[in-house]
Design an enzyme around this catalytic site. Structure first.
Site, short mmCIF file in Angstrom:
data_model
loop_
_atom_site.label_atom_id
_atom_site.label_comp_id
_atom_site.label_asym_id
_atom_site.label_seq_id
_atom_site.Cartn_x
_atom_site.Cartn_y
_atom_site.Cartn_z
N LEU A 1 4.18 6.06 -2.73
CA LEU A 1 3.28 4.97 -2.36
C LEU A 1 2.11 4.91 -3.33
CD1 LEU A 1 3.44 5.63 1.47
CD2 LEU A 1 4.31 3.59 0.33
N TYR B 1 -3.73 9.24 0.69
CA TYR B 1 -2.82 8.24 0.14
C TYR B 1 -1.63 8.94 -0.51
CZ TYR B 1 -5.56 8.65 -4.30
OH TYR B 1 -6.22 9.08 -5.43
N CYS B 2 -0.49 8.26 -0.50
CA CYS B 2 0.78 8.80 -1.00
C CYS B 2 1.03 10.21 -0.47
CB CYS B 2 0.80 8.79 -2.54
SG CYS B 2 2.49 8.90 -3.21
N PRO B 3 1.05 10.37 0.87
CA PRO B 3 1.23 11.70 1.43
C PRO B 3 2.62 12.26 1.17
CG PRO B 3 1.33 10.05 3.16
CD PRO B 3 0.96 9.33 1.90
N LYS C 1 -7.27 17.19 0.14
CA LYS C 1 -6.26 16.98 -0.90
C LYS C 1 -6.90 16.59 -2.23
CE LYS C 1 -2.41 13.81 -1.92
NZ LYS C 1 -1.41 12.92 -1.30
#
Length: 277
Positions: free
Chosen positions: A90, A145-147, A158
């Site tokens: 993502l 975001y973009c896990p 993160k």
């Protein structure tokens, strides 16, 4: 996986300065080219560093958002250039405070599982930051975001995400490391993009509910004076410890022909994706 990092020869391609003003699409083409060259044993294993100016790389799922056009306009209005990559994952942010590293290996002689690929990168990152190596954890950070299952974090915040590209028996393991600036500000940008692109409409795919506070940069987590340039130097020093020989090399003339092929393919795919809306 540390033994994989100890190669007789590492090719080192530093684009931490030279790629800044280029499109991130060029980096995807570069890694595809290296995948083929390394995968087919036409090049030694390679480590590449790359940095791009303000861009947001969208995945295919992002491009299916109901109001993605408005979302991309919001990114443009904030000074970020949106592009679409033709692979999973993502939206991620790229800017001058984010260092990307690609490790490109061959599966010609020995296969590398997906998890092995991730573990090699985790070992590299721990080697880069020995002062916090014990605190670096790999698990999914919900709200980022973009896990993914190999999100890297310290104390639950993160600072990096890892992906992989596999092509012609080559494996490119790629990481974005948030080094400078505010991790939560970048996350807020992606949160706003999703809000604008969804506008509360129901979708089959579950897009991440972003909580900016769960993301941070390494300068926020380790040392306020940490810079992208300093981490590039750390990487060069590590490579010299791990390899019998480090070859700083960009593409040769004959390799540039192959790069031209992958570059055209990447740009054509991106144009097609953007035209679909």
């Amino acid at each position: 996986m540390k033994h994989i990092l100890q190669q007789p020869i590492w090719r080192y391609y530093d684009q931490s300065i030279s790629a800044k003003q280029r499109s991130p699409l060029e980096s995807f083409a570069t890694d595809d080219t290296l995948c083929q060259l390394v995968g087919q044993l036409m090049s030694p294993p390679t480590i590449r560093t790359w940095v791009h100016e303000a861009s947001v790389v969208l995945g295919i799922q992002d491009h299916r958002l109901p109001y993605v056009q408005q979302g991309m306009e919001l990114l443009e209005s904030r000074g970020y250039h949106p592009i679409v990559r033709n692979s999973g994952g993502l939206a991620v942010v790229l800017d001058e405070g984010i260092l990307n590293i690609s490790i490109v290996l061959s599966e010609q002689k020995e296969s590398l599982s997906i998890n092995d690929g991730y573990d090699v990168m985790v070992d590299l990152v721990k080697g880069l930051f020995p002062e916090v190596a014990e605190k670096i954890e790999a698990y999914e950070i919900v709200g980022s975001y973009c896990p993914g299952s190999y999100d890297l974090s310290i104390d639950g915040k993160k600072f990096a995400g890892i992906s992989q590209r596999r092509l012609r028996q080559g494996v490119a393991v790629q990481i974005y490391l948030c080094i400078e600036g505010s991790g939560s500000q970048r996350a807020a940008l992606i949160r706003d993009f999703y809000e604008e692109s969804l506008q509360q409409e129901e979708t089959k795919f579950a897009y991440p509910q972003i909580v900016p506070e769960v993301m941070a940069s390494l300068s926020e987590l380790i040392d306020p004076h940490l810079t992208v340039e300093a981490v590039v130097i750390r990487l060069q020093q590590l490579l010299n410890q791990w390899a019998e020989e480090v070859r700083p090399q960009s593409f040769y003339d004959e390799e540039l022909t192959l790069y031209g092929f992958y570059l055209q393919r990447v740009f054509e795919r991106n144009t097609k994706m953007l035209e679909r809306k």
